[in-house]
Design a protein around this motif. Structure first.
Motif, PDB file in Angstrom:
ATOM      1  N   MET A 150       0.836  -1.197   0.000  1.00  0.00           N
ATOM      2  CA  MET A 150       0.000   0.000   0.000  1.00  0.00           C
ATOM      3  C   MET A 150       0.874   1.251   0.000  1.00  0.00           C
ATOM      4  O   MET A 150       1.935   1.276   0.608  1.00  0.00           O
ATOM      5  CB  MET A 150      -0.914   0.020   1.233  1.00  0.00           C
ATOM      6  CG  MET A 150      -2.038  -0.967   1.198  1.00  0.00           C
ATOM      7  SD  MET A 150      -3.222  -0.678   2.559  1.00  0.00           S
ATOM      8  CE  MET A 150      -2.203  -1.005   4.004  1.00  0.00           C
ATOM      9  N   PRO A 151       0.425   2.300  -0.644  1.00  0.00           N
ATOM     10  CA  PRO A 151       1.201   3.546  -0.669  1.00  0.00           C
ATOM     11  C   PRO A 151       1.172   4.246   0.683  1.00  0.00           C
ATOM     12  O   PRO A 151       0.313   3.997   1.532  1.00  0.00           O
ATOM     13  CB  PRO A 151       0.501   4.381  -1.742  1.00  0.00           C
ATOM     14  CG  PRO A 151      -0.908   3.882  -1.739  1.00  0.00           C
ATOM     15  CD  PRO A 151      -0.808   2.411  -1.454  1.00  0.00           C
ATOM     16  N   LEU A 152       2.111   5.151   0.848  1.00  0.00           N
ATOM     17  CA  LEU A 152       2.218   5.927   2.081  1.00  0.00           C
ATOM     18  C   LEU A 152       0.911   6.648   2.400  1.00  0.00           C
ATOM     19  O   LEU A 152       0.496   6.716   3.564  1.00  0.00           O
ATOM     20  CB  LEU A 152       3.360   6.932   1.943  1.00  0.00           C
ATOM     21  CG  LEU A 152       3.552   7.943   3.072  1.00  0.00           C
ATOM     22  CD1 LEU A 152       3.891   7.249   4.379  1.00  0.00           C
ATOM     23  CD2 LEU A 152       4.641   8.958   2.708  1.00  0.00           C
ATOM     24  N   ALA A 153       0.236   7.169   1.375  1.00  0.00           N
ATOM     25  CA  ALA A 153      -1.000   7.936   1.600  1.00  0.00           C
ATOM     26  C   ALA A 153      -2.056   7.096   2.316  1.00  0.00           C
ATOM     27  O   ALA A 153      -2.749   7.591   3.220  1.00  0.00           O
ATOM     28  CB  ALA A 153      -1.542   8.457   0.270  1.00  0.00           C
ATOM     29  N   ARG A 154      -2.201   5.828   1.924  1.00  0.00           N
ATOM     30  CA  ARG A 154      -3.200   4.974   2.569  1.00  0.00           C
ATOM     31  C   ARG A 154      -2.771   4.648   3.995  1.00  0.00           C
ATOM     32  O   ARG A 154      -3.617   4.627   4.905  1.00  0.00           O
ATOM     33  CB  ARG A 154      -3.412   3.692   1.760  1.00  0.00           C
ATOM     34  CG  ARG A 154      -4.434   2.727   2.383  1.00  0.00           C
ATOM     35  CD  ARG A 154      -5.793   3.383   2.619  1.00  0.00           C
ATOM     36  NE  ARG A 154      -6.719   2.533   3.340  1.00  0.00           N
ATOM     37  CZ  ARG A 154      -7.590   2.962   4.251  1.00  0.00           C
ATOM     38  NH1 ARG A 154      -7.665   4.252   4.551  1.00  0.00           N
ATOM     39  NH2 ARG A 154      -8.389   2.109   4.860  1.00  0.00           N
ATOM     40  N   TRP A 155      -1.486   4.414   4.203  1.00  0.00           N
ATOM     41  CA  TRP A 155      -1.029   4.149   5.563  1.00  0.00           C
ATOM     42  C   TRP A 155      -1.273   5.360   6.464  1.00  0.00           C
ATOM     43  O   TRP A 155      -1.624   5.207   7.642  1.00  0.00           O
ATOM     44  CB  TRP A 155       0.453   3.786   5.562  1.00  0.00           C
ATOM     45  CG  TRP A 155       0.719   2.325   5.301  1.00  0.00           C
ATOM     46  CD1 TRP A 155       1.328   1.787   4.211  1.00  0.00           C
ATOM     47  CD2 TRP A 155       0.375   1.231   6.162  1.00  0.00           C
ATOM     48  NE1 TRP A 155       1.384   0.412   4.338  1.00  0.00           N
ATOM     49  CE2 TRP A 155       0.816   0.052   5.519  1.00  0.00           C
ATOM     50  CE3 TRP A 155      -0.249   1.122   7.407  1.00  0.00           C
ATOM     51  CZ2 TRP A 155       0.647  -1.216   6.082  1.00  0.00           C
ATOM     52  CZ3 TRP A 155      -0.423  -0.134   7.969  1.00  0.00           C
ATOM     53  CH2 TRP A 155       0.020  -1.284   7.311  1.00  0.00           C
TER      54      TRP A 155
ATOM     55  N   LEU B 262      -4.844  -6.637  16.228  1.00  0.00           N
ATOM     56  CA  LEU B 262      -5.189  -6.848  14.824  1.00  0.00           C
ATOM     57  C   LEU B 262      -3.953  -6.538  13.994  1.00  0.00           C
ATOM     58  O   LEU B 262      -3.194  -5.621  14.320  1.00  0.00           O
ATOM     59  CB  LEU B 262      -6.341  -5.927  14.401  1.00  0.00           C
ATOM     60  CG  LEU B 262      -6.817  -6.039  12.949  1.00  0.00           C
ATOM     61  CD1 LEU B 262      -7.537  -7.371  12.716  1.00  0.00           C
ATOM     62  CD2 LEU B 262      -7.737  -4.873  12.591  1.00  0.00           C
ATOM     63  N   GLY B 263      -3.743  -7.308  12.936  1.00  0.00           N
ATOM     64  CA  GLY B 263      -2.605  -7.078  12.062  1.00  0.00           C
ATOM     65  C   GLY B 263      -3.035  -6.593  10.689  1.00  0.00           C
ATOM     66  O   GLY B 263      -4.102  -6.954  10.196  1.00  0.00           O
ATOM     67  N   ILE B 264      -2.184  -5.765  10.068  1.00  0.00           N
ATOM     68  CA  ILE B 264      -2.439  -5.272   8.709  1.00  0.00           C
ATOM     69  C   ILE B 264      -1.204  -5.544   7.870  1.00  0.00           C
ATOM     70  O   ILE B 264      -0.096  -5.101   8.202  1.00  0.00           O
ATOM     71  CB  ILE B 264      -2.754  -3.764   8.708  1.00  0.00           C
ATOM     72  CG1 ILE B 264      -3.972  -3.476   9.586  1.00  0.00           C
ATOM     73  CG2 ILE B 264      -3.003  -3.274   7.288  1.00  0.00           C
ATOM     74  CD1 ILE B 264      -4.231  -1.987   9.787  1.00  0.00           C
ATOM     75  N   LEU B 265      -1.385  -6.265   6.788  1.00  0.00           N
ATOM     76  CA  LEU B 265      -0.286  -6.623   5.903  1.00  0.00           C
ATOM     77  C   LEU B 265       0.059  -5.480   4.952  1.00  0.00           C
ATOM     78  O   LEU B 265      -0.720  -4.530   4.798  1.00  0.00           O
ATOM     79  CB  LEU B 265      -0.659  -7.865   5.104  1.00  0.00           C
ATOM     80  CG  LEU B 265      -0.656  -9.190   5.875  1.00  0.00           C
ATOM     81  CD1 LEU B 265      -1.236 -10.310   5.015  1.00  0.00           C
ATOM     82  CD2 LEU B 265       0.746  -9.539   6.335  1.00  0.00           C
ATOM     83  N   PRO B 266       1.203  -5.571   4.279  1.00  0.00           N
ATOM     84  CA  PRO B 266       1.581  -4.519   3.333  1.00  0.00           C
ATOM     85  C   PRO B 266       0.535  -4.271   2.247  1.00  0.00           C
ATOM     86  O   PRO B 266       0.401  -3.140   1.771  1.00  0.00           O
ATOM     87  CB  PRO B 266       2.887  -5.055   2.724  1.00  0.00           C
ATOM     88  CG  PRO B 266       3.460  -5.932   3.775  1.00  0.00           C
ATOM     89  CD  PRO B 266       2.276  -6.579   4.434  1.00  0.00           C
ATOM     90  N   ASN B 267      -0.209  -5.303   1.877  1.00  0.00           N
ATOM     91  CA  ASN B 267      -1.217  -5.141   0.824  1.00  0.00           C
ATOM     92  C   ASN B 267      -2.598  -4.780   1.383  1.00  0.00           C
ATOM     93  O   ASN B 267      -3.570  -4.696   0.637  1.00  0.00           O
ATOM     94  CB  ASN B 267      -1.322  -6.408  -0.028  1.00  0.00           C
ATOM     95  CG  ASN B 267      -1.774  -7.622   0.773  1.00  0.00           C
ATOM     96  OD1 ASN B 267      -2.014  -7.531   1.980  1.00  0.00           O
ATOM     97  ND2 ASN B 267      -1.879  -8.767   0.115  1.00  0.00           N
ATOM     98  N   GLY B 268      -2.702  -4.585   2.694  1.00  0.00           N
ATOM     99  CA  GLY B 268      -3.956  -4.168   3.299  1.00  0.00           C
ATOM    100  C   GLY B 268      -4.780  -5.276   3.912  1.00  0.00           C
ATOM    101  O   GLY B 268      -5.752  -5.006   4.617  1.00  0.00           O
ATOM    102  N   LYS B 269      -4.418  -6.523   3.664  1.00  0.00           N
ATOM    103  CA  LYS B 269      -5.171  -7.624   4.242  1.00  0.00           C
ATOM    104  C   LYS B 269      -4.989  -7.634   5.759  1.00  0.00           C
ATOM    105  O   LYS B 269      -3.900  -7.384   6.274  1.00  0.00           O
ATOM    106  CB  LYS B 269      -4.715  -8.966   3.665  1.00  0.00           C
ATOM    107  CG  LYS B 269      -4.944  -9.118   2.167  1.00  0.00           C
ATOM    108  CD  LYS B 269      -6.424  -9.213   1.820  1.00  0.00           C
ATOM    109  CE  LYS B 269      -6.629  -9.510   0.340  1.00  0.00           C
ATOM    110  NZ  LYS B 269      -8.060  -9.578  -0.022  1.00  0.00           N
TER     111      LYS B 269
END
Length: 499
Positions: A172-177, A399-406
């Motif tokens: 995910m891009p920085l903006a979404r993070w 809760l965990g969040i993966l690099p792709n948002g999952k």
């Protein structure tokens, strides 16, 4: 020193390293420990008692107000406060937050103390009891308190002992993070874990860390990367050293598994030298007043390295060292990496020499422990071990969040369907946390365990729905999460050796 009594003229406050809040229909306290927080469930009267502590009201005034609210109480206000404080002292977090108690006491007003609205801690006894009678809600929080923020699965090394499933994925891009981190702050989440990869492996990794700092998130920065002085300066300028809530400091952990370059290359599975980069990174942080912790995972390949590591870093100012023995990695593993009984004399000698030569260091290790004692082969012993298990925080408090948002619940599980519980690309954290996909995962139906001892077990709901079981161990031992884990006293099949 434990609390013995309060003078009427004392000022009391809940220490800044704790969060007091109402979670659903019950008050809770938890420690701001980014590694392993401790959660304390309170009764309504305990929650309200703590909410009266604001650091500016004399104890006498708070006591009289409490007594007016609960004239029939069989316990004094001081007894209630001291009881909560003792509970915290007896069960501090892994980073020892709470070992000195929960309540700050002063003979003058406590500047910067947290204040609360006692009205928000007025909880219906019926709602409170209903919460704990429901096996699905008894120990589960209404809002997660810790988020595994996995910005990347990439690393600058390829450690032979790595426990992460480093499946390649679009990040995910920085903006979404940034949006996600803002969402975390709005939900009152203070803790996060940028783990499972090295944040500095992303070109914008420093910006991601600056975003966490901007929102006052508490985290441990663990890295094997070379961090330049300019990068450290940026972190300091962003507030890395500012204490959160005036009480909680962040720490840096440098993973250094060997002082010997050849051993380092083998353990890290790399071709180029890294020792000088490790030293530079340490020096760069120390130049800004941050002393990194030096941590090493000890396998059969680097059992001769602990003292060499201390000898290398101590003269540069290092005083905190953690040496942890290797435990099973499910994604890349060979039993040859285990620390075996024949390695213990070498390890014990090194640890003894370290303690004698460097008495001023903070040394944590589990290398000198002998082989685990054989379990008592009795049903009673097996049940005691099972009932004393830690339980699972994934889906209950984290809760965990993966690099792709999952979204996921266990950082050591296989990162693939059907083990995801949501997606922050299309959902908010709150939507995922209360979503059916996550709830179905942590509260599986009995029918999914057909042909196992779980299916007909009379304790199925309490065991799996209330506290949780280690589905990771079940999956890697037997190939399915819908199996009893190896430690279940009713499971007679052998499981995988962990260490």
């Amino acid at each position: 020193m434990e609390l013995s009594h309060f003078r009427d003229s004392d000022y009391l406050a809940v220490k800044g390293e704790f969060i007091l809040k109402v979670d659903g229909s019950r008050p809770i306290i938890y420690s701001l420990d980014a590694v392993d927080t401790a959660i304390y469930f309170l009764s309504p009267i305990e929650g309200l008692a703590l909410s009266l502590l604001d650091g500016v009201t004399p104890f006498e005034e708070a006591r009289r107000y409490f007594d007016s609210l609960f004239p029939q109480s069989t316990s004094t206000y001081a007894d209630i406060l001291q009881g909560i404080d003792a509970r915290v002292r007896n069960t501090p977090s892994k980073a020892r937050i709470g070992q000195d108690g929960l309540i700050e006491v002063s003979d003058s007003r406590i500047e910067g103390a947290q204040s609360y609205d006692p009205r928000s801690f007025v909880i219906s006894p019926d709602d409170y009891m209903a919460r704990f009678r429901d096996i699905k809600t008894a120990l589960r929080l209404d809002t997660p308190i810790n988020i595994y923020t996995i910005f990347t699965h990439r690393c600058l090394t390829d450690c032979i002992y790595c426990y992460a499933d480093r499946t390649k994925m679009i990040e995910m891009p920085l903006a979404r993070w940034r949006e996600i981190i803002r969402d975390m702050r709005k939900l009152g989440i203070w803790l996060c874990v940028p783990d499972n990869g090295d944040t500095f492996a992303r070109r914008d990794g420093i910006e991601l860390l600056e975003c966490l700092l901007e929102h006052e998130m508490i985290f441990m920065l663990s890295t094997k990367a070379h961090v330049s002085k300019e990068q450290v300066r940026r972190l300091m300028d962003a507030g890395f050293m500012r204490k959160v809530r005036g009480a909680v400091s962040r720490c840096v952990q440098l993973s250094v598994d060997a002082a010997d370059e050849a051993v380092s290359k083998t353990v890290l599975n790399i071709n180029r030298p890294r020792t000088q980069e490790n030293l530079d990174t340490f020096d760069n942080f120390l130049s800004f007043g941050v002393m990194p912790k030096i941590k090493a995972v000890i396998t059969s390949l680097n059992i001769d390295q602990p003292k060499r590591i201390v000898d290398l870093f101590y003269p540069r100012g290092a005083r905190i060292f953690h040496f942890i023995r290797y435990v099973r990695s499910f994604h890349r593993h060979t039993d040859d990496l285990f620390v075996e009984p024949e390695h213990l004399p070498t390890l014990r000698q090194q640890i003894s020499e370290i303690r004698e030569k460097y008495p001023d260091i903070d040394l944590v290790e589990n290398l000198t422990e002998g082989a685990p004692e054989p379990y008592e082969d009795t049903k009673e012993a097996a049940r005691k071990r099972w009932e004393a298990r830690a339980g699972c925080g994934g889906g209950w408090s984290t809760l965990g969040i993966l690099p792709n948002g999952k979204a996921f619940l266990c950082e050591q599980m296989k990162m693939a369907e059907p083990f995801f519980v949501g997606d922050v690309q299309t959902q908010s954290i709150e939507e995922i946390w209360h979503g059916q996909q996550l709830l179905n995962f942590i509260h599986p139906g009995r029918e999914l365990f057909a042909s196992t001892v779980c299916h007909s077990c009379g304790e199925f709901e309490k065991c799996i729905w209330e506290k949780g079981r280690c589905y990771r161990d079940a999956y890697f031992s037997y190939g399915s999460i819908h199996q009893p884990p190896p430690l279940c006293p009713k499971n007679l099949r052998p499981g995988l050796r962990m260490s």
